[in-house]
Design an enzyme around this catalytic site. Structure first.
Site, mmCIF file in Angstrom:
data_model
loop_
_atom_site.group_PDB
_atom_site.id
_atom_site.type_symbol
_atom_site.label_atom_id
_atom_site.label_comp_id
_atom_site.label_asym_id
_atom_site.label_seq_id
_atom_site.Cartn_x
_atom_site.Cartn_y
_atom_site.Cartn_z
ATOM 1 N N LYS A 33 43.467 45.775 44.119
ATOM 2 C CA LYS A 33 44.771 45.451 43.530
ATOM 3 C C LYS A 33 45.713 46.663 43.562
ATOM 4 C CE LYS A 33 43.048 41.718 40.534
ATOM 5 N NZ LYS A 33 43.127 41.131 39.166
ATOM 6 N N TYR A 88 46.987 32.351 42.936
ATOM 7 C CA TYR A 88 46.534 32.227 41.541
ATOM 8 C C TYR A 88 46.988 30.915 40.909
ATOM 9 C CZ TYR A 88 44.702 37.014 41.139
ATOM 10 O OH TYR A 88 43.960 38.161 41.250
ATOM 11 N N ARG A 132 30.679 40.184 42.261
ATOM 12 C CA ARG A 132 31.089 40.012 40.857
ATOM 13 C C ARG A 132 30.358 41.030 39.980
ATOM 14 N NH1 ARG A 132 35.588 37.059 39.618
ATOM 15 N NH2 ARG A 132 34.744 37.071 37.522
ATOM 16 N N ARG A 135 35.344 48.202 37.811
ATOM 17 C CA ARG A 135 36.388 48.126 36.781
ATOM 18 C C ARG A 135 36.194 49.175 35.695
ATOM 19 N NH1 ARG A 135 36.856 41.520 36.921
ATOM 20 N NH2 ARG A 135 38.761 41.408 38.158
ATOM 21 N N ASN A 172 43.387 45.626 36.725
ATOM 22 C CA ASN A 172 41.928 45.752 36.658
ATOM 23 C C ASN A 172 41.253 45.991 38.020
ATOM 24 O OD1 ASN A 172 42.168 43.174 37.608
ATOM 25 N ND2 ASN A 172 41.015 42.183 35.975
ATOM 26 N N HIS A 184 39.959 42.058 42.627
ATOM 27 C CA HIS A 184 39.713 40.622 42.507
ATOM 28 C C HIS A 184 38.434 40.320 43.270
ATOM 29 C CE1 HIS A 184 40.150 36.258 42.887
ATOM 30 N NE2 HIS A 184 39.791 36.424 44.150
ATOM 31 N N GLU A 219 39.719 31.146 49.701
ATOM 32 C CA GLU A 219 40.481 32.401 49.594
ATOM 33 C C GLU A 219 40.468 33.171 50.920
ATOM 34 O OE1 GLU A 219 38.919 34.474 46.175
ATOM 35 O OE2 GLU A 219 39.723 32.979 44.782
HETATM 36 P P1 GDP Z 1 38.572 37.604 37.277
HETATM 37 O O1 GDP Z 1 37.939 36.493 38.072
HETATM 38 O O2 GDP Z 1 37.569 38.524 36.624
HETATM 39 O O3 GDP Z 1 39.601 38.374 38.065
HETATM 40 O O4 GDP Z 1 39.344 36.926 36.050
HETATM 41 P P2 GDP Z 1 40.163 35.535 35.912
HETATM 42 O O5 GDP Z 1 39.995 34.669 37.114
HETATM 43 O O6 GDP Z 1 39.837 34.976 34.569
HETATM 44 O O7 GDP Z 1 41.688 36.020 35.839
HETATM 45 C C1 GDP Z 1 42.368 36.381 37.010
HETATM 46 C C2 GDP Z 1 43.166 37.622 36.744
HETATM 47 O O8 GDP Z 1 44.188 37.335 35.794
HETATM 48 C C3 GDP Z 1 42.388 38.789 36.128
HETATM 49 O O9 GDP Z 1 41.727 39.584 37.063
HETATM 50 C C4 GDP Z 1 43.478 39.567 35.438
HETATM 51 O O10 GDP Z 1 44.161 40.414 36.387
HETATM 52 C C5 GDP Z 1 44.433 38.483 34.984
HETATM 53 N N1 GDP Z 1 44.188 38.151 33.577
HETATM 54 C C6 GDP Z 1 43.164 37.442 33.059
HETATM 55 N N2 GDP Z 1 43.278 37.327 31.723
HETATM 56 C C7 GDP Z 1 44.425 37.987 31.392
HETATM 57 C C8 GDP Z 1 45.110 38.225 30.160
HETATM 58 O O11 GDP Z 1 44.681 37.809 29.072
HETATM 59 N N3 GDP Z 1 46.270 38.960 30.249
HETATM 60 C C9 GDP Z 1 46.774 39.427 31.431
HETATM 61 N N4 GDP Z 1 47.913 40.135 31.439
HETATM 62 N N5 GDP Z 1 46.144 39.224 32.607
HETATM 63 C C10 GDP Z 1 44.988 38.511 32.587
#
Ligand code: GDP
Length: 137
Positions: free
Chosen positions: A9, A49, A85, A102, A112, A115, A126
């Site tokens: 990212k 997304y 993961r 991370r 973070n 992805h 994807e």
């Molecule tokens: P991942 O699969 O671990 O990347 O997590 P998710 O699929 O749940 O969320 C996708 C991305 O959205 C995450 O990597 C974060 O960058 C962002 N994200 C998730 N939860 C939050 C939140 O509560 N606040 C913000 N600002 N970003 C979030």
């Protein structure tokens, strides 16, 4: 053998740690099947997304993912989806296990560092979103 999609990212690209993150993959049995640096448009990020479109953080997520270049990687190896993961650590870097990408390179839940596809089916979609078949080798 599985393939999965990783994105380094904008925060991690800006920190100049592309090589350090790629080394985590290669040192843990994953192979780089394709890799490119791109600037995502808001349309790209919104489509990528779209499952999160109704979430309150969607706007911030699109803004962040378009704030600078990203590196898109196809990883290949045994159990590549789950292995990636595990190497990434929890979404919130404050909850990520020590030694994960991370924990070591991310500062917040939005910035973070990486992805990673969360299922084999999503990985296929994807990869197809970013790469032509002839680019994945
Ligand atoms: P991942 O699969 O671990 O990347 O997590 P998710 O699929 O749940 O969320 C996708 C991305 O959205 C995450 O990597 C974060 O960058 C962002 N994200 C998730 N939860 C939050 C939140 O509560 N606040 C913000 N600002 N970003 C979030």
């Amino acid at each position: 053998m599985e393939q999965t999609l990783s994105i380094i990212k904008p925060d991690a690209v800006a920190k100049n740690v592309i090589g350090k993150i790629v080394d985590r993959f290669e040192s843990n049995g994953l192979r780089i099947a394709s890799m490119k640096k791109i600037q995502m448009s808001a349309a790209d990020a919104g489509k990528f997304y779209e499952v999160h479109a109704q979430r309150p953080f969607f706007g911030e997520l699109v803004e962040f993912m378009t704030s600078g270049p990203v590196v898109i990687i196809v990883l290949e190896g045994e159990d590549a989806v789950a292995k990636n993961r595990k190497l990434m650590g929890a979404t919130n870097p404050k909850e990520a296990d020590a030694g994960t990408i991370r924990a070591d390179f991310a500062q917040s839940i939005d910035a973070n560092a990486v992805h990673g596809s969360d299922s084999l089916e999503n990985a296929k979609n994807e990869i197809n979103f970013f790469f032509a078949r002839r680019e994945v080798l």
